[in-house]
Design a protein around this motif. Structure first.
Motif, PDB file in Angstrom:
ATOM      1  N   SER A  58       0.843  -1.191   0.000  1.00 24.67           N
ATOM      2  CA  SER A  58       0.000   0.000   0.000  1.00 24.67           C
ATOM      3  C   SER A  58       0.882   1.247   0.000  1.00 24.67           C
ATOM      4  CB  SER A  58      -0.902   0.009   1.239  1.00 24.67           C
ATOM      5  OG  SER A  58      -1.796  -1.080   1.221  1.00 24.67           O
ATOM      6  N   LYS A  62       0.404   2.292  -6.988  1.00 26.96           N
ATOM      7  CA  LYS A  62      -0.356   1.464  -7.934  1.00 26.96           C
ATOM      8  C   LYS A  62      -1.618   2.180  -8.422  1.00 26.96           C
ATOM      9  CE  LYS A  62      -1.145  -1.994  -5.177  1.00 26.96           C
ATOM     10  NZ  LYS A  62      -0.668  -1.375  -3.915  1.00 26.96           N
ATOM     11  N   SER A  63      -2.411   2.695  -7.488  1.00 27.03           N
ATOM     12  CA  SER A  63      -3.665   3.352  -7.864  1.00 27.03           C
ATOM     13  C   SER A  63      -3.405   4.627  -8.662  1.00 27.03           C
ATOM     14  CB  SER A  63      -4.497   3.667  -6.618  1.00 27.03           C
ATOM     15  OG  SER A  63      -4.935   2.480  -5.985  1.00 27.03           O
ATOM     16  N   GLN A 107     -12.061   0.674  -6.767  1.00 25.75           N
ATOM     17  CA  GLN A 107     -11.854  -0.206  -5.627  1.00 25.75           C
ATOM     18  C   GLN A 107     -13.083  -0.336  -4.739  1.00 25.75           C
ATOM     19  OE1 GLN A 107      -8.512   0.933  -3.234  1.00 25.75           O
ATOM     20  NE2 GLN A 107      -8.926  -0.550  -1.628  1.00 25.75           N
ATOM     21  N   ASP A 187      -8.781  -1.349 -10.415  1.00 28.69           N
ATOM     22  CA  ASP A 187      -8.021  -0.881  -9.259  1.00 28.69           C
ATOM     23  C   ASP A 187      -8.485  -1.598  -7.995  1.00 28.69           C
ATOM     24  OD1 ASP A 187      -6.497   0.484  -7.449  1.00 28.69           O
ATOM     25  OD2 ASP A 187      -7.621   2.356  -7.571  1.00 28.69           O
ATOM     26  N   GLU A 188      -7.793  -2.663  -7.643  1.00 28.47           N
ATOM     27  CA  GLU A 188      -8.122  -3.479  -6.473  1.00 28.47           C
ATOM     28  C   GLU A 188      -9.633  -3.745  -6.411  1.00 28.47           C
ATOM     29  OE1 GLU A 188      -5.965  -3.251  -2.972  1.00 28.47           O
ATOM     30  OE2 GLU A 188      -4.576  -1.723  -3.640  1.00 28.47           O
ATOM     31  N   SER A 191     -10.719  -5.938  -3.162  1.00 30.98           N
ATOM     32  CA  SER A 191     -10.152  -5.762  -1.827  1.00 30.98           C
ATOM     33  C   SER A 191     -11.183  -5.318  -0.799  1.00 30.98           C
ATOM     34  CB  SER A 191      -8.999  -4.760  -1.871  1.00 30.98           C
ATOM     35  OG  SER A 191      -9.457  -3.488  -2.272  1.00 30.98           O
ATOM     36  N   GLN A 198     -14.986 -12.579  -3.285  1.00 31.24           N
ATOM     37  CA  GLN A 198     -13.859 -12.192  -4.133  1.00 31.24           C
ATOM     38  C   GLN A 198     -13.678 -13.131  -5.319  1.00 31.24           C
ATOM     39  OE1 GLN A 198     -10.336 -11.797  -1.731  1.00 31.24           O
ATOM     40  NE2 GLN A 198     -11.069  -9.966  -0.671  1.00 31.24           N
ATOM     41  N   ALA A 220      -3.538  -4.885  -7.586  1.00 34.63           N
ATOM     42  CA  ALA A 220      -3.900  -5.588  -6.354  1.00 34.63           C
ATOM     43  C   ALA A 220      -2.683  -5.727  -5.458  1.00 34.63           C
ATOM     44  CB  ALA A 220      -4.480  -6.965  -6.670  1.00 34.63           C
ATOM     45  N   HIS A 221      -2.945  -6.046  -4.195  1.00 34.45           N
ATOM     46  CA  HIS A 221      -1.845  -6.375  -3.286  1.00 34.45           C
ATOM     47  C   HIS A 221      -1.918  -7.840  -2.864  1.00 34.45           C
ATOM     48  CE1 HIS A 221      -5.181  -5.092  -0.612  1.00 34.45           C
ATOM     49  NE2 HIS A 221      -4.780  -6.111   0.107  1.00 34.45           N
ATOM     50  N   ASP A 222      -2.962  -8.536  -3.287  1.00 31.06           N
ATOM     51  CA  ASP A 222      -3.126  -9.958  -2.983  1.00 31.06           C
ATOM     52  C   ASP A 222      -2.456 -10.772  -4.084  1.00 31.06           C
ATOM     53  OD1 ASP A 222      -4.059 -12.623  -2.679  1.00 31.06           O
ATOM     54  OD2 ASP A 222      -5.803 -11.903  -1.565  1.00 31.06           O
TER      55      ASP A 222
END
Length: 351
Positions: A58, A62-63, A107, A187-188, A191, A198, A220-222
């Motif tokens: 985070s 990215k966003s 998001q 964008d995510e 999340s 999901q 994403a961060h996943d």
């Protein structure tokens, strides 16, 4: 179908993309006293019909990158080329024909939908704004889109508050599809949803990507979700791309220390009698401030391989000997398979 040409013309080509947000202070004159370097010299390519995953912690930018690609933000420097057309600083008039081909899924499904509008109004609004009148009318097309994303067309006259989070995100997907885009920046998109929902949304996007041939930039961060959805993955740290490669190549043979640390944190489902396949790397310290990022390699303040060279020389994305053509790493001392971090790095066994 993605072209098999060894050097195809990309649908999206981003070079040196930079976005600095000015920080103003002083009294009584508000002057610029610094800048938040949210994105700093980013390069990436997306081919027609390809899905590119963009991952990182985070706050890494990215966003902001997604909003720059869709031209919701004005770049500070760099170049954005879409289908051979330079849209970096294109005027509103010049962007008009491109806007319909580049769409975004936001998001937060709760904040991205107007609560005063019905679902039908939300989905048909892009067609109305762009003066598109499809065969059968906008209402018919909107109902078709609701059905495509797995919603009941009879819900056309309902309001967003009458839907669950997963259903609201499906409404956002239907809106993004209204203009038959060639590129979607997600964008995510999952999340903010429950884990049980999901997978449904990701599978929906994957089906649309395959059936309609839409290119995706999946932010994403996943890492588990990104591996499931994306064909290529780009790893971002503090405003820069540090590694990019084919999905399987990157997950099985990470070259950048930061990428390796990220992948070590992905939970693995193993039986209780089988030992974990890898150790988890716990990075020391916090992510540096984008107001004053470190010189040279930005990861050096948390890296177990950092030397004086890392502080004075900025590494560039380049191919490491033995890697595939598309596997690029920005590191002076890339990782070697099965190489253990130095003892000064805090380690813990994977649970």
């Amino acid at each position: 179908m993605i072209s098999t040409d060894p050097d195809p013309v990309p649908l999206l080509d981003v070079t040196g993309l930079t976005k600095h947000f000015p920080v103003r202070g002083g009294f009584p004159v508000r002057r610029t006293v610094g800048a938040v370097q949210a994105v700093d010299g980013l390069d990436l390519r997306v081919a027609e019909g390809e899905s590119l995953g963009l991952v990182g912690e985070s706050g890494c930018g990215k966003s902001t990158t997604g909003r720059l690609i869709t031209r919701l933000l004005e770049p500070t420097a760099g170049r954005i080329t879409y289908a051979g057309q330079d849209i970096t600083h294109a005027s509103r008039k010049d962007l008009a024909p491109v806007r319909s081909e580049i769409q975004m899924i936001f998001q937060d499904p709760y904040a991205s939908l107007n609560p005063r509008h019905t679902v039908g109004k939300i989905v048909s609004a892009p067609m109305e704004i762009n003066g598109i009148d499809p065969k059968g009318g906008r209402e018919t097309r909107a109902r078709e889109l609701l059905e495509i994303v797995g919603l009941n067309p009879e819900h056309y006259n309902r309001f967003p508050h009458e839907f669950s989070g997963g259903q609201r995100q499906r409404i956002g997907v239907a809106r993004a599809l209204a203009l038959n885009p060639r590129l979607i920046v997600a964008d995510e998109p999952v999340s903010a949803l429950d884990v049980s929902i999901q997978a449904q949304v990701v599978n929906l996007l994957q089906t649309l990507q395959r059936d309609l041939g839409i290119a995706f930039v999946f932010i994403a961060h996943d890492l588990a979700i990104v591996r499931h959805f994306s064909q290529r993955v780009a790893v971002m740290y503090l405003g820069r791309i540090v590694e990019t490669a084919d999905r399987d190549d990157l997950y099985e043979n990470p070259r950048h220390p930061y990428t390796r640390a990220l992948l070590s944190a992905v939970p693995e489902a193993t039986a209780s009698h089988i030992p974990a396949a890898r150790t988890r790397i716990r990075l020391t310290g916090d992510v540096p401030s984008p107001l004053n990022p470190p010189s040279g390699c930005r990861f050096r303040t948390r890296c177990w391989k950092a030397t004086e060279r890392c502080a004075t020389e900025t590494p560039t994305l380049a191919r490491v000997e033995g890697d595939g053509v598309g596997h690029l790493t920005a590191c002076h001392y890339p990782e070697v398979r099965d190489e253990a971090p130095e003892p000064r790095q805090t380690l813990a066994a994977n649970p």
